[in-house]
Motif scaffolding. Structure first.
Motif, PDB file in Angstrom:
ATOM      1  N   SER A 132      25.863  12.954 -16.045  1.00 45.51           N
ATOM      2  CA  SER A 132      27.185  13.489 -16.383  1.00 45.51           C
ATOM      3  C   SER A 132      27.358  14.949 -15.964  1.00 45.51           C
ATOM      4  CB  SER A 132      27.435  13.363 -17.886  1.00 45.51           C
ATOM      5  OG  SER A 132      26.475  14.117 -18.621  1.00 45.51           O
ATOM      6  N   ARG A 133      26.359  15.529 -15.333  1.00 42.88           N
ATOM      7  CA  ARG A 133      26.418  16.947 -14.963  1.00 42.88           C
ATOM      8  C   ARG A 133      26.655  17.123 -13.460  1.00 42.88           C
ATOM      9  NH1 ARG A 133      24.349  20.201 -19.090  1.00 42.88           N
ATOM     10  NH2 ARG A 133      23.016  19.129 -20.605  1.00 42.88           N
ATOM     11  N   ARG A 134      27.234  18.257 -13.116  1.00 40.21           N
ATOM     12  CA  ARG A 134      27.209  18.710 -11.737  1.00 40.21           C
ATOM     13  C   ARG A 134      25.839  19.288 -11.450  1.00 40.21           C
ATOM     14  NH1 ARG A 134      31.358  22.097  -8.922  1.00 40.21           N
ATOM     15  NH2 ARG A 134      32.528  20.324  -9.651  1.00 40.21           N
ATOM     16  N   CYS A 135      25.127  18.735 -10.490  1.00 39.92           N
ATOM     17  CA  CYS A 135      23.763  19.173 -10.153  1.00 39.92           C
ATOM     18  C   CYS A 135      23.811  20.036  -8.904  1.00 39.92           C
ATOM     19  CB  CYS A 135      22.859  17.972  -9.924  1.00 39.92           C
ATOM     20  SG  CYS A 135      22.692  16.880 -11.339  1.00 39.92           S
ATOM     21  N   VAL A 136      23.551  21.328  -9.087  1.00 46.31           N
ATOM     22  CA  VAL A 136      23.503  22.268  -7.964  1.00 46.31           C
ATOM     23  C   VAL A 136      22.043  22.381  -7.531  1.00 46.31           C
ATOM     24  CG1 VAL A 136      24.005  24.610  -7.182  1.00 46.31           C
ATOM     25  CG2 VAL A 136      25.511  23.502  -8.867  1.00 46.31           C
ATOM     26  N   VAL A 137      21.719  21.818  -6.387  1.00 45.48           N
ATOM     27  CA  VAL A 137      20.351  21.783  -5.877  1.00 45.48           C
ATOM     28  C   VAL A 137      20.151  22.988  -4.971  1.00 45.48           C
ATOM     29  CG1 VAL A 137      18.643  20.397  -4.650  1.00 45.48           C
ATOM     30  CG2 VAL A 137      20.443  19.272  -5.976  1.00 45.48           C
ATOM     31  N   VAL A 138      19.096  23.778  -5.250  1.00 44.83           N
ATOM     32  CA  VAL A 138      18.922  25.034  -4.519  1.00 44.83           C
ATOM     33  C   VAL A 138      17.584  25.068  -3.782  1.00 44.83           C
ATOM     34  CG1 VAL A 138      20.411  26.323  -6.082  1.00 44.83           C
ATOM     35  CG2 VAL A 138      17.986  26.208  -6.582  1.00 44.83           C
ATOM     36  N   ASP A 139      17.628  25.545  -2.551  1.00 49.42           N
ATOM     37  CA  ASP A 139      16.457  25.775  -1.715  1.00 49.42           C
ATOM     38  C   ASP A 139      16.899  26.776  -0.652  1.00 49.42           C
ATOM     39  OD1 ASP A 139      14.012  25.668  -0.503  1.00 49.42           O
ATOM     40  OD2 ASP A 139      14.106  23.561   0.053  1.00 49.42           O
ATOM     41  N   PRO A 140      16.142  27.854  -0.435  1.00 46.46           N
ATOM     42  CA  PRO A 140      16.608  28.872   0.518  1.00 46.46           C
ATOM     43  C   PRO A 140      16.857  28.342   1.924  1.00 46.46           C
ATOM     44  CG  PRO A 140      14.842  29.765  -0.819  1.00 46.46           C
ATOM     45  CD  PRO A 140      14.919  28.294  -1.133  1.00 46.46           C
ATOM     46  N   MET A 141      16.043  27.360   2.383  1.00 47.31           N
ATOM     47  CA  MET A 141      16.099  26.952   3.777  1.00 47.31           C
ATOM     48  C   MET A 141      16.414  25.461   3.910  1.00 47.31           C
ATOM     49  SD  MET A 141      15.104  29.964   4.804  1.00 47.31           S
ATOM     50  CE  MET A 141      14.301  30.158   6.390  1.00 47.31           C
ATOM     51  N   LEU A 142      17.387  25.144   4.746  1.00 52.35           N
ATOM     52  CA  LEU A 142      17.641  23.764   5.160  1.00 52.35           C
ATOM     53  C   LEU A 142      17.202  23.677   6.613  1.00 52.35           C
ATOM     54  CD1 LEU A 142      18.792  20.944   4.638  1.00 52.35           C
ATOM     55  CD2 LEU A 142      21.043  21.821   5.279  1.00 52.35           C
ATOM     56  N   ALA A 143      15.942  23.321   6.827  1.00 59.90           N
ATOM     57  CA  ALA A 143      15.341  23.336   8.167  1.00 59.90           C
ATOM     58  C   ALA A 143      15.461  21.950   8.806  1.00 59.90           C
ATOM     59  CB  ALA A 143      13.894  23.809   8.083  1.00 59.90           C
ATOM     60  N   THR A 144      14.421  21.121   8.683  1.00 54.51           N
ATOM     61  CA  THR A 144      14.534  19.754   9.189  1.00 54.51           C
ATOM     62  C   THR A 144      15.487  18.919   8.344  1.00 54.51           C
ATOM     63  OG1 THR A 144      12.694  18.918   7.853  1.00 54.51           O
ATOM     64  CG2 THR A 144      12.147  19.858  10.015  1.00 54.51           C
ATOM     65  N   GLY A 145      15.635  19.295   7.081  1.00 50.35           N
ATOM     66  CA  GLY A 145      16.459  18.536   6.156  1.00 50.35           C
ATOM     67  C   GLY A 145      15.704  17.454   5.410  1.00 50.35           C
ATOM     68  N   HIS A 146      14.419  17.233   5.763  1.00 53.56           N
ATOM     69  CA  HIS A 146      13.658  16.155   5.131  1.00 53.56           C
ATOM     70  C   HIS A 146      13.434  16.409   3.643  1.00 53.56           C
ATOM     71  CE1 HIS A 146      11.913  15.250   9.379  1.00 53.56           C
ATOM     72  NE2 HIS A 146      13.106  14.726   9.203  1.00 53.56           N
ATOM     73  N   SER A 147      13.056  17.639   3.284  1.00 53.16           N
ATOM     74  CA  SER A 147      12.822  17.950   1.870  1.00 53.16           C
ATOM     75  C   SER A 147      14.104  17.831   1.061  1.00 53.16           C
ATOM     76  CB  SER A 147      12.233  19.355   1.727  1.00 53.16           C
ATOM     77  OG  SER A 147      10.948  19.436   2.288  1.00 53.16           O
ATOM     78  N   ALA A 148      15.184  18.377   1.594  1.00 59.21           N
ATOM     79  CA  ALA A 148      16.453  18.310   0.885  1.00 59.21           C
ATOM     80  C   ALA A 148      16.906  16.867   0.714  1.00 59.21           C
ATOM     81  CB  ALA A 148      17.521  19.111   1.632  1.00 59.21           C
ATOM     82  N   ALA A 149      16.793  16.063   1.767  1.00 62.76           N
ATOM     83  CA  ALA A 149      17.203  14.664   1.691  1.00 62.76           C
ATOM     84  C   ALA A 149      16.349  13.900   0.678  1.00 62.76           C
ATOM     85  CB  ALA A 149      17.116  14.005   3.066  1.00 62.76           C
ATOM     86  N   ALA A 150      15.032  14.172   0.674  1.00 60.76           N
ATOM     87  CA  ALA A 150      14.144  13.507  -0.280  1.00 60.76           C
ATOM     88  C   ALA A 150      14.487  13.897  -1.716  1.00 60.76           C
ATOM     89  CB  ALA A 150      12.691  13.842   0.027  1.00 60.76           C
TER      90      ALA A 150
END
Length: 217
Positions: A132-150
């Motif tokens: 039920s919350r807005r989830c703001v996901v934070v990471d300084p770098m969006l490089a390959t995108g694999h970590s963010a996608a996972a």
């Protein structure tokens, strides 16, 4: 805060405020100290949080000022939480929590396999009522995108429905990866850099964000 449109697939919001551009330039400099990096990342995260929370729901309440009673607006409940992708994501939390001190914080631990560049999970701890919350996901770098996608995949598996990804720097490759795997998740970034080198690092970038934040090599 003004934004500039992006030609890239996922149409990220690229923050274009002069203070952000100035602080990001100082952050990129190789001679900036660990203390300086921490201060600049905190300041940048505060400015980014302003945009990330732009459309939080509001409610009207009655308050009394020193002069009279009035109808005024306030946030409608604890709607937002922050999710940090360890370890570098923690550097973005301080500024955001300065603005939203009541927000719960979750952590997801991922490391990048040096051979495959794929993300490997080693830790997960999330706030309650994540669905039920807005989830703001934070990471300084969006490089390959694999970590963010996972990370976004795991959060969806845990019930998250309203997700937003916030980063300092991004690349066309990273943006394309999120577009492919999570086209429903908006991206807020301070800059889209040229691309990745053979080791998967952002160029021109700012180096390893975790090492620069925590004084490690």
């Amino acid at each position: 805060m003004t934004t500039q449109p992006s030609p890239f697939a996922s149409s990220p919001i690229v923050l274009d405020h002069p203070l952000i551009r100035h602080k990001l330039t100082r952050l990129r400099k190789v001679e900036t100290s660990t203390a300086g990096v921490r201060r600049l990342v905190r300041e940048l995260s505060l400015l980014m949080c302003y945009e990330a929370t732009r459309d939080l729901p509001m409610e009207t309440v009655e308050i009394t000022t020193p002069l009279e009673t009035m109808q005024a607006e306030q946030l409608a409940g604890p709607d937002v939480c922050f999710i940090s992708i360890l370890r570098a994501g923690n550097g973005l939390l301080d500024g955001m929590l300065d603005l939203v001190p009541f927000a719960p914080v979750g952590h997801i631990g991922l490391y990048r396999d040096p051979e495959t560049l794929e993300a490997v999970e080693y830790y997960l701890k999330l706030p309650s009522q994540i669905s039920s919350r807005r989830c703001v996901v934070v990471d300084p770098m969006l490089a390959t995108g694999h970590s963010a996608a996972a990370a976004l995949t795991r959060l969806k598996e845990k019930g998250a429905k309203r997700l937003l990804f916030v980063c300092l720097l991004s690349t066309p490759e990273g943006i394309a990866c999120l577009k492919e795997h999570h086209p429903d998740v908006p991206v807020i970034t301070c800059a889209i850099d040229r691309g990745l080198d053979e080791h998967g690092y952002i160029r021109p970038g700012l180096g390893d964000a975790g090492d620069r934040l925590f004084g490690t090599k």
